[in-house]
Design an enzyme around this catalytic site. Structure first.
Site, PDB file in Angstrom:
ATOM      1  CE  LYS A 257      -3.961  -2.083   2.310  1.00 55.48           C
ATOM      2  NZ  LYS A 257      -4.989  -1.946   3.344  1.00 55.48           N
TER       3      LYS A 257
ATOM      4  CG  ASP B 292      -7.956   0.346   3.579  1.00 54.23           C
ATOM      5  OD1 ASP B 292      -8.642  -0.542   3.050  1.00 54.23           O
ATOM      6  OD2 ASP B 292      -6.715   0.376   3.519  1.00 54.23           O
TER       7      ASP B 292
ATOM      8  N   GLY C 168      -3.681   0.424  18.265  1.00 56.84           N
ATOM      9  CA  GLY C 168      -2.746   0.241  17.154  1.00 56.84           C
ATOM     10  C   GLY C 168      -2.358   1.573  16.542  1.00 56.84           C
TER      11      GLY C 168
ATOM     12  N   GLY D 272      -0.395   1.471  13.319  1.00 53.70           N
ATOM     13  CA  GLY D 272       0.206   1.117  12.027  1.00 53.70           C
ATOM     14  C   GLY D 272      -0.577   1.712  10.875  1.00 53.70           C
TER      15      GLY D 272
ATOM     16  CB  ALA E 275      -5.010  -0.961   9.711  1.00 56.86           C
TER      17      ALA E 275
HETATM   18  P1  ATR Z   1      -1.190  -2.631   9.510  1.00 58.57           P
HETATM   19  O1  ATR Z   1      -0.833  -2.039   8.186  1.00 58.57           O
HETATM   20  O2  ATR Z   1      -2.082  -3.843   9.406  1.00 58.57           O
HETATM   21  O3  ATR Z   1      -1.733  -1.625  10.472  1.00 58.57           O
HETATM   22  P2  ATR Z   1       1.392  -2.502  10.814  1.00 58.57           P
HETATM   23  O4  ATR Z   1       1.605  -1.171  10.188  1.00 58.57           O
HETATM   24  O5  ATR Z   1       2.506  -3.482  10.815  1.00 58.57           O
HETATM   25  O6  ATR Z   1       0.164  -3.246  10.117  1.00 58.57           O
HETATM   26  O7  ATR Z   1       0.873  -2.264  12.328  1.00 58.57           O
HETATM   27  C1  ATR Z   1       0.628  -3.305  13.211  1.00 58.57           C
HETATM   28  C2  ATR Z   1       0.071  -2.755  14.524  1.00 58.57           C
HETATM   29  O8  ATR Z   1      -0.174  -3.875  15.406  1.00 58.57           O
HETATM   30  C3  ATR Z   1       1.032  -1.838  15.281  1.00 58.57           C
HETATM   31  O9  ATR Z   1       0.273  -0.902  16.009  1.00 58.57           O
HETATM   32  C4  ATR Z   1       1.750  -2.813  16.224  1.00 58.57           C
HETATM   33  O10 ATR Z   1       2.272  -2.216  17.400  1.00 58.57           O
HETATM   34  P3  ATR Z   1       3.747  -1.524  17.406  1.00 58.57           P
HETATM   35  O11 ATR Z   1       3.578  -0.182  16.757  1.00 58.57           O
HETATM   36  O12 ATR Z   1       4.100  -1.405  18.844  1.00 58.57           O
HETATM   37  O13 ATR Z   1       4.648  -2.445  16.646  1.00 58.57           O
HETATM   38  C5  ATR Z   1       0.599  -3.725  16.597  1.00 58.57           C
HETATM   39  N1  ATR Z   1       1.059  -5.059  17.048  1.00 58.57           N
HETATM   40  C6  ATR Z   1       1.402  -6.106  16.261  1.00 58.57           C
HETATM   41  N2  ATR Z   1       1.745  -7.177  17.017  1.00 58.57           N
HETATM   42  C7  ATR Z   1       1.606  -6.786  18.324  1.00 58.57           C
HETATM   43  C8  ATR Z   1       1.782  -7.434  19.581  1.00 58.57           C
HETATM   44  N3  ATR Z   1       2.175  -8.711  19.664  1.00 58.57           N
HETATM   45  N4  ATR Z   1       1.540  -6.711  20.720  1.00 58.57           N
HETATM   46  C9  ATR Z   1       1.129  -5.427  20.648  1.00 58.57           C
HETATM   47  N5  ATR Z   1       0.938  -4.770  19.491  1.00 58.57           N
HETATM   48  C10 ATR Z   1       1.168  -5.427  18.338  1.00 58.57           C
END
Ligand code: ATR
Length: 270
Positions: free
Chosen positions: A68, A104, A127, A129, A131
């Site tokens: 993306k 989205d 979160g 990230g 999304a």
């Molecule tokens: P996406 O595009 O689907 O949002 P991403 O940009 O990789 O994917 O973001 C993933 C999100 O899930 C982030 O907020 C991540 O937290 P961090 O910023 O601290 O990395 C969160 N996340 C993924 N695995 C996690 C876990 N085991 N515990 C807590 N947060 C998690």
């Protein structure tokens, strides 16, 4: 019936086998009698894929993880929405020019609006990230009061600053999450194969809240199970997919998306 006039749409990602888009769109084309076809491509070389799509005059391209952001480099134009979100999930071929946008955020807003108004609501967005960025954009556009909760506080603050949000906290801040009217999970916690996990504990939830988990595999995530146990109102991840895909369908075909039919097809696929 595919013939020499068939218009082609597709989705690109890596991996792509999990995508529901081909079944959804092809079913719609069939029921609505549209001479369109929809394929899925597992793509690692995004630049050449885009060049190929342009040369072949593909009419619509949906973009999923992890492309993306990268795809933005190769498009002729990107609209303000996708620029603000920082990601493109939809490309429309307008007379040979590839235009990037993002649906989205609209998917998330429309899924929420089936259950509630957003203006003035206190929302805990879990979160920070890609999304989360799309969802935050949609919430702010609809005048909600949004706080971010994330494992990495630094990323939470980054998002807070970009969208001028109300607050940034750690995921463990249970008391603050418990105060929210609406809780939205955009982290990957709870997605298969980690489907026994939830991003927050059940103690944060109550029957007055709306809990929206944007994860759609599985449908009944651990967070949704907790929410149901506490008698909160739930919104499923497939609902965001539904409204995002409806927007894409309209952009690609120029026809109004039949939401009820799409929802029936999606439920049948899952
Ligand atoms: P996406 O595009 O689907 O949002 P991403 O940009 O990789 O994917 O973001 C993933 C999100 O899930 C982030 O907020 C991540 O937290 P961090 O910023 O601290 O990395 C969160 N996340 C993924 N695995 C996690 C876990 N085991 N515990 C807590 N947060 C998690």
């Amino acid at each position: 019936m595919i013939d020499a006039k068939t218009k082609l749409c597709c989705v690109i990602g890596n991996p792509i086998a999990q995508s529901l888009s081909p079944q959804l769109h092809n079913n719609l084309y069939k029921v609505m009698g549209l001479n369109f076809a929809f394929l899925a491509f597992q793509v690692s070389d995004v630049e050449h894929a885009i060049t190929g799509f342009k040369a072949l005059n593909i009419v619509g391209i949906s973009v999923t993880i992890p492309h993306k952001l990268e795809v933005m480099k190769y498009l002729d134009d990107i609209d303000e929405t996708a620029k603000s979100i920082g990601a493109v999930n939809t490309i429309v071929n307008k007379e040979g020019k590839l235009m990037g946008t993002n649906t989205d955020w609209l998917g998330a807003v429309k899924a929420l609006e089936r259950k509630t108004r957003l203006a003035g609501k206190n929302i805990a967005l879990l979160g920070a990230g890609g999304a989360a960025r799309a969802v935050a954009y949609g919430l702010i556009k609809n005048r909600a009061n949004v706080s971010i909760f994330n494992r990495s506080l630094e990323k939470a603050y980054e998002l807070k600053n970009i969208f001028n949000l109300a607050g940034a906290y750690s995921l463990g801040d249970i008391d603050k999450i418990a105060e929210a009217d609406i809780i939205i999970n955009t982290t990957s916690i709870g997605m298969i194969p980690n489907d026994k996990m939830a991003p927050i504990s059940e103690d944060c939830l109550n029957s007055k809240q709306i809990v929206f988990d944007i994860i759609h595999t599985p449908t009944e995530t651990q967070l949704i199970k907790y929410a149901k146990k506490e008698k909160a109102t739930v919104i499923y991840g497939y609902e965001m997919l539904l409204f995002g895909a409806a927007e894409q369908f309209e952009l690609y075909t120029g026809k109004k998306a039949p939401i009820k039919l799409m929802e029936k097809i999606l439920k049948g696929i899952k």
